[in-house]
Design a protein around this motif. Structure first.
Motif, PDB file in Angstrom:
ATOM      1  N   GLU A   1      89.101  56.574  -8.632  1.00 20.29           N
ATOM      2  CA  GLU A   1      88.390  57.399  -7.680  1.00 20.29           C
ATOM      3  C   GLU A   1      86.881  57.236  -7.890  1.00 20.29           C
ATOM      4  OE1 GLU A   1      90.576  58.248  -9.900  1.00 20.29           O
ATOM      5  OE2 GLU A   1      92.134  59.558  -9.096  1.00 20.29           O
TER       6      GLU A   1
ATOM      7  N   THR B   1      83.300  58.454  -8.667  1.00 19.23           N
ATOM      8  CA  THR B   1      82.721  59.599  -9.376  1.00 19.23           C
ATOM      9  C   THR B   1      81.608  60.189  -8.511  1.00 19.23           C
ATOM     10  OG1 THR B   1      81.083  58.215 -10.463  1.00 19.23           O
ATOM     11  CG2 THR B   1      83.199  58.523 -11.607  1.00 19.23           C
ATOM     12  N   GLN B   2      81.162  61.359  -8.934  1.00 23.97           N
ATOM     13  CA  GLN B   2      80.064  62.001  -8.197  1.00 23.97           C
ATOM     14  C   GLN B   2      78.847  61.082  -8.156  1.00 23.97           C
ATOM     15  OE1 GLN B   2      80.609  64.858  -6.709  1.00 23.97           O
ATOM     16  NE2 GLN B   2      78.564  65.055  -5.854  1.00 23.97           N
ATOM     17  N   GLU B   3      78.570  60.440  -9.289  1.00 26.31           N
ATOM     18  CA  GLU B   3      77.415  59.557  -9.399  1.00 26.31           C
ATOM     19  C   GLU B   3      77.543  58.376  -8.424  1.00 26.31           C
ATOM     20  OE1 GLU B   3      75.187  57.116 -13.017  1.00 26.31           O
ATOM     21  OE2 GLU B   3      76.805  58.484 -13.470  1.00 26.31           O
ATOM     22  N   GLN B   4      78.725  57.799  -8.396  1.00 24.81           N
ATOM     23  CA  GLN B   4      78.932  56.664  -7.479  1.00 24.81           C
ATOM     24  C   GLN B   4      78.804  57.103  -6.029  1.00 24.81           C
ATOM     25  OE1 GLN B   4      82.820  55.489  -9.330  1.00 24.81           O
ATOM     26  NE2 GLN B   4      82.075  53.430  -8.793  1.00 24.81           N
ATOM     27  N   LEU B   5      79.413  58.250  -5.744  1.00 29.85           N
ATOM     28  CA  LEU B   5      79.399  58.730  -4.369  1.00 29.85           C
ATOM     29  C   LEU B   5      77.963  58.991  -3.903  1.00 29.85           C
ATOM     30  CD1 LEU B   5      81.032  59.590  -1.930  1.00 29.85           C
ATOM     31  CD2 LEU B   5      81.262  61.855  -2.949  1.00 29.85           C
ATOM     32  N   GLN B   6      77.208  59.610  -4.779  1.00 29.90           N
ATOM     33  CA  GLN B   6      75.806  59.888  -4.408  1.00 29.90           C
ATOM     34  C   GLN B   6      75.030  58.596  -4.199  1.00 29.90           C
ATOM     35  OE1 GLN B   6      74.723  62.502  -7.613  1.00 29.90           O
ATOM     36  NE2 GLN B   6      75.324  64.333  -6.471  1.00 29.90           N
TER      37      GLN B   6
ATOM     38  N   GLN C   1      75.836  57.441  -0.867  1.00 34.06           N
ATOM     39  CA  GLN C   1      75.242  58.300   0.159  1.00 34.06           C
ATOM     40  C   GLN C   1      73.729  58.117   0.226  1.00 34.06           C
ATOM     41  OE1 GLN C   1      77.148  62.017  -1.048  1.00 34.06           O
ATOM     42  NE2 GLN C   1      78.433  61.923   0.797  1.00 34.06           N
TER      43      GLN C   1
ATOM     44  N   HIS D   1      83.468  69.394  -0.031  1.00 29.47           N
ATOM     45  CA  HIS D   1      83.730  68.887  -1.386  1.00 29.47           C
ATOM     46  C   HIS D   1      84.092  67.400  -1.276  1.00 29.47           C
ATOM     47  CE1 HIS D   1      83.880  72.965  -3.006  1.00 29.47           C
ATOM     48  NE2 HIS D   1      84.651  73.283  -1.986  1.00 29.47           N
TER      49      HIS D   1
ATOM     50  N   ARG E   1      83.654  64.641  -3.000  1.00 24.58           N
ATOM     51  CA  ARG E   1      84.242  63.888  -4.111  1.00 24.58           C
ATOM     52  C   ARG E   1      85.695  64.293  -4.319  1.00 24.58           C
ATOM     53  NH1 ARG E   1      86.224  63.688  -8.666  1.00 24.58           N
ATOM     54  NH2 ARG E   1      86.194  65.937  -8.920  1.00 24.58           N
ATOM     55  N   LEU E   2      85.939  65.603  -4.296  1.00 26.23           N
ATOM     56  CA  LEU E   2      87.305  66.085  -4.499  1.00 26.23           C
ATOM     57  C   LEU E   2      88.224  65.653  -3.358  1.00 26.23           C
ATOM     58  CD1 LEU E   2      88.764  67.671  -6.661  1.00 26.23           C
ATOM     59  CD2 LEU E   2      88.278  69.759  -5.381  1.00 26.23           C
TER      60      LEU E   2
ATOM     61  N   LYS F   1      90.989  74.023  -7.052  1.00 28.36           N
ATOM     62  CA  LYS F   1      89.777  74.695  -6.567  1.00 28.36           C
ATOM     63  C   LYS F   1      89.811  76.189  -6.864  1.00 28.36           C
ATOM     64  CE  LYS F   1      89.078  71.795  -2.439  1.00 28.36           C
ATOM     65  NZ  LYS F   1      89.381  71.785  -0.996  1.00 28.36           N
TER      66      LYS F   1
END
Lengths: 223, 822
Positions: free
Chosen positions: A21, A23-28, A31, A67, A69-70, B99
């Protein structure tokens, strides 16, 4: 079109996206547009512009999610991690064996290929060797070896061998994989778009011509 | 403008930074000698011992263990279990629960998406939930359960779960089980033990001494394929001999059953048809004949039993109901002609008769009564304790009746917290609820916390269960009435399941942890649950697939979260536990004269044989001296009537066995005008309960259009325009399912069968949704057998059916959530 430096790098890029999946870092990073160079590079390849645009649209659509990333992680799970009934398992065996079993003949062939090149799947990944990402990384390594082998050393695979691998080990199941991907219920179109893009990418790889500089090569390590 | 290599690589680096997996999924291989021919390894299972050819890290072939002369076809399904496409590959959590945790939208259970977790994340969550529940609500809010687990003494998953959770805190325990709950309730009062899990008279003595054998709702040829431990299938040798004796007329075998069973067809024996759920009137008619024709053994009753008068007064119509239980009275209910009832009674009394009961008749409302009545008839016949006489409730189970070798079985990884230790949360405050409930009533407890029920002479107050944990257990197979379960699960805050394949129990959970299969770990097991024929090495065939782990590892790591992991595993790893259990077993057996080699030699050989045991007669010691070898009943004697039960004052289980009408009953009984067919949900012929249902190629050998078979007789099929091979909708007011019609002369009018263990697969998570595969517990009734046992009443179930019209929905049983709202 000839094989060039983009092909192994893109194989590895795809491998990473199908392995885990975002990660938040990758997604940002995506984006913020930091993946544009990769996507633009893909779009330059013959016949991929529409598929790349679909993926770009999917990335753009993530801004609508509270959300992202989730939700993407849930999409990833629904697509690739769940079961043989509803998801699109990223294993060659699943599409090639009777009873959709895991660890069937395609996995044995990949295992033999890896053994022949003194390689094995990393202990952290803990996936069968016919996992799509393993196969793509193996393919990327093959391209690397092909591109980095000069006429004399003759240690890399030939382009024909690479194309045979693509034809016989990837394109024999990626259409079914991409078709199943389209049917999985997901919040975002990102992973279905990625699966469709991979299929087109691999078709393009199978149509690659000999690069003039590469000359004739002899077999063979890896592929 | 074309992208430069530098731009590309910069972008690639940006979007790859922080990825879960570092670059490089491939690594240099460690040198390993690989045999091209592969290696044959030994292991065991509920289906028997097997040899597996392992080649290139994969199981390539499976064949029966050399010593197993009657292997089951089911071992063909093993590879489909190991390499099943619906293996749980990673720890997963339901997204809305992740969540919102205890405040999640519970209506989404079974219909919600999951996300992958790392093991650390998953075990942290598991631990946090245990902490939250213990500190906020106490032990009344937690319930965990196991079932038929995979075999193996080191890794037995129920022990691991119970020990780890027990070291953390207390929880709601259960009593009884889904197979024999009513038997476990009644037989200790009557014969002094549960009988169902005890060694029985040895087959050679039965074959030598019995003149008549009655198979009462008993199908051993079907059920002996599987065993609690590694099954030896030794019983089949005796069944083969019995078949010869039936053929040569030296033993008369009669199957009392509405259905022509697999055993009847195998033995070529007689059948006595009885209307479903009316065995008790038939038995009362038999008792009436034995009594009025003076065919009963007065001396035996006087010496060994109590309470005959109260019972016989009831039979003769001299008690409250004033109804004499004549064969004519019985005939009107049970469908057997009155002369045949008399003839049957005379036959039983004429010579040595062995009664062999199956478990189906006690898995119905008032299921205590036929078992009690069976014991009463056996007592009236006076042959209890004689070779080839008396009554058995277990010769269809785990090769009971094969003589025990006398050797000791190995111990197991401990189930309980060690003596002297206390849980992290020692509270025993169940907030007014009971700490133990009857197992079949756990859904009631979730639905109606605080409600009181009577149970076996005591009062149970349902605790308010908020969290459940299941390991090696598929409650969405074994419990009754799926739609009621859905309602209960909407009240649960957290459900955790540890398993190896996605099934309904996983889909309805919040946290799903992937255990490996038993074929992915080293273990040992007794060969023959009751015969103790030998000790089997269970060699690990392959490493745990994907990210699955052994239960040992999972619960060790859970205990690490409260720093009790070393205590949990007693500072031993898998290999040390193997040796520890083996050596303790070896020491024990050496005292008794059974030689066992050193562990390494045993492990290499894969098996040590203890030899065949000596024939034995159940209750012979009691017969020899009833004072010295008293039964475990309150009086020490057989209790034809039970004062103790009488004092409970239950109207559904009185002081002596009685006939009571059922809530619903076919063949003219209540509700049969609306739903005329009796649905029996027997143990399956091709599975162990629900185990192996997922094995796709093997499942395809018995399904009909991909659905579980519903067996029916030609008359019922014809009346509904159903042909063999049709898809059928089976329904009642509780639910509906799709199944595939198998029309067979084995089934009489009004009787249909769907074997239990068929995996539940509703079209969606809504209440009343059509089950797409054919789980009979979509239709069964969730009521207790009686106030005495509060056991399952699965076989009290009426249905109707129709040919399915339209486009059949896809089967949803064998995977994750289906109708996902996104």
């Amino acid at each position: 079109m000839n094989a060039d430096w983009r092909h192994p790098a893109l194989c590895n890029w795809f491998a990473g996206l199908f392995a885990a999946e975002l990660t938040q870092e990758q997604l940002q990073a995506y984006q913020r547009g930091e993946g544009d160079a990769v996507l633009s590079s893909l779009a330059e390849l013959p016949g991929l512009a529409d598929s790349v645009q679909r993926l770009r649209n999917a990335f753009s659509g993530l801004t609508l999610l509270s959300h992202p990333r989730l939700e993407l992680a849930a999409d990833f799970a629904a697509m690739f991690l769940m079961d043989g009934q509803n998801s699109a398992p990223p294993y060659a065996s699943f599409y090639s064996s009777e009873g959709n079993r895991f660890f069937a003949e395609p996995q044995e062939r990949m295992q033999e290929r890896l053994a022949a090149s003194q390689q094995e799947v990393s202990a952290d990944f803990r996936e069968p060797s016919d996992h799509l990402s393993v196969m793509l990384e193996y393919l990327g390594d093959g391209f690397d070896a092909f591109l980095n082998t000069d006429n004399k050393s003759a240690s890399g695979p030939t382009l024909d061998q690479i194309k045979t691998f693509i034809d016989e080990e990837l394109l024999n199941w990626l259409p079914a994989f991409a078709a199943r991907s389209e049917k999985v219920k997901t919040v975002s179109d990102l992973y279905p778009a990625l699966a469709a893009l991979l299929l087109e990418f691999c078709k393009g790889l199978a149509a690659l011509g000999e690069a003039p500089a590469s000359g004739s090569k002899k077999a063979v390590s890896g592929l | 403008m074309a992208i430069t290599r530098r731009q590309f690589m910069q972008g690639l680096a940006s979007v790859s930074a922080g990825a879960m997996l570092g670059p490089g999924l491939l690594m240099r291989a460690a040198e390993a000698a690989v045999s091209a021919e592969g290696t044959w390894k030994t292991t065991g299972s509920h289906w028997g011992a097997i040899k597996a050819l392992v080649k290139g890290g994969k199981v390539a072939e499976i064949k029966p263990f050399e010593q197993d002369k009657y292997p089951t076809e089911m071992i063909k399904g093993v590879m489909g279990v190991i390499y099943n496409p619906s293996r749980i590959r990673y720890p997963m959590a339901r997204i809305d629960w992740l969540k919102n945790r205890e405040n999640s939208d519970r209506t989404q259970r079974g219909d919600n998406r999951f996300v992958r977790l790392t093991w650390d994340e998953a075990l942290d969550l598991f631990y946090e939930e245990l902490e939250r529940v213990q500190t906020t609500h106490g032990p009344a809010a937690l319930h965990h359960s196991t079932g038929w687990r995979q075999t193996g003494q080191v890794h037995s998953c129920g022990n691991h779960m119970a020990r780890a959770i027990g070291m953390h805190g207390n929880s709601v325990a259960t009593i009884g089980d889904y197979s024999t709950g009513a038997a476990q309730g009644i037989l200790p009062y009557v014969l002094g033990s549960t009988e169902v899990y005890s060694q029985g008279t040895s087959w050679p003595l039965i074959l030598e001494n019995s003149k008549t054998i009655i198979l009462w709702a008993n199908d051993p040829v079907k059920n002996l394929q599987v065993g609690w431990n590694c099954e030896t299938h030794e019983s089949y040798e005796y069944l083969e001999k019995l078949k010869d004796k039936v053929a040569d007329g030296s033993i008369r075998v009669i199957s009392v059953d509405p259905v022509r069973s697999k055993t009847q067809n195998y033995l070529g024996c007689e059948q006595l048809y009885v209307n479903p759920m009316t065995d008790v009137p038939f038995m009362l008619g038999i008792a009436h004949t034995l009594y009025t024709e003076n065919l009963y053994d007065k001396k035996f009753i006087e010496t060994y039993a109590l309470g005959f008068k109260d019972f016989i007064d009831y039979v003769m119509g001299e008690t409250d109901d004033k109804v004499e239980k004549t064969p004519a009275w019985a005939s009107a209910i049970c469908g057997i002609e009155e002369d045949k009832i008399r003839e049957f009674a005379r036959l039983l009394a004429a010579d040595r008769t062995q009664l062999l009961f199956g478990w189906a008749v006690q898995r119905q409302q008032h299921g205590e009564q036929p078992y009690w009545m069976g014991a009463v008839i056996a007592t009236m016949l006076g042959q209890i304790g004689l070779p080839g006489g008396g009554i058995s409730y277990a010769h269809h189970y785990s090769s009971i009746g094969v003589s025990a070798s006398g050797a000791s079985a190995p111990g197991a990884f401990p189930r309980n917290i060690d003596a002297g230790k206390v849980p992290k949360h020692p509270s025993t405050d169940y907030k007014g609820g009971s700490s133990t409930i009857p197992i079949a009533r756990w859904i009631d407890s979730i639905l109606y916390p605080g409600e009181k029920i009577e149970y076996n002479g005591s009062e149970v107050t349902y605790p308010e269960i908020r969290m459940v944990v299941f390991s090696g257990c598929n409650p969405w197979h074994r419990h009754q009435d799926r739609n009621r379960m859905k309602q209960a699960y909407r009240k649960l805050e957290t459900a955790v399941t540890i398993d190896f394949t996605w099934n309904a129990t996983c889909r309805f959970s919040d946290l799903v942890l992937p255990a490996c299969t038993q074929f992915e770990r080293n273990d040992i097991d007794i060969y023959g649950s009751y015969s103790n024929r030998g000790l089997l090495a269970m060699h690990k065939l392959v490493d745990p697939l994907f990210h699955s782990r052994t239960d040992f590892d999972i619960f060790t790591e859970l205990c690490r979260r409260f720093d009790r992991h070393d205590e949990y595993r007693r500072n031993m790893d898998e290999g040390q536990w193997l040796r520890h259990l083996y050596n303790a077993c070896r020491d024990e057996n050496q005292k008794a004269g059974f030689k066992m080699p050193e562990f390494d030699e045993f492990w290499e050989a894969g098996y040590v044989d203890f030899g065949a045991g000596k024939p034995w007669v159940r209750h012979a010691d009691f017969r020899e001296d009833p004072e010295l070898n008293a039964l475990g009943t309150p009086s020490g004697f057989i209790e034809i009537s039970s004062r103790k039960i009488g004092r409970y004052g239950y109207d559904d289980c009185a002081a002596y066995p009685r006939w009571m009408e059922k809530a619903e009953r076919s063949h003219g009984g209540p509700g049969s005008d609306k739903f005329p067919l009796w649905l029996q949900s027997v143990h399956p012929d091709n599975r162990l309960h629900s185990q192996m249902c997922e094995s796709e190629e093997f499942r395809a050998t018995y399904t009909v259009q991909g659905r579980e078979p519903v067996f029916m007789g030609p008359e019922d099929a014809k009346a509904r325009g159903i042909a063999d091979g049709d898809l059928v909708r089976v329904f009642n007011d509780r639910g509906q399912l799709l199944a595939g019609a198998v029309v067979s002369d084995n089934f009489p009018p009004g009787v249909v069968r769907i074997q239990e263990g068929a995996w539940y697969g509703p079209e969606d998570a809504s209440i009343g949704s059509l089950d797409t595969y054919g789980d009979p517990n979509t239709l069964t009734m969730d009521i207790g057998t009686s106030r005495l046992s509060q056991a399952t009443s699965a076989n009290t179930c009426l249905v109707d059916m129709e040919k399915f019209k339209g486009t059949a929905p896809a089967v949803t049983s064998f995977g994750g959530p289906i109708e996902v709202e996104v």
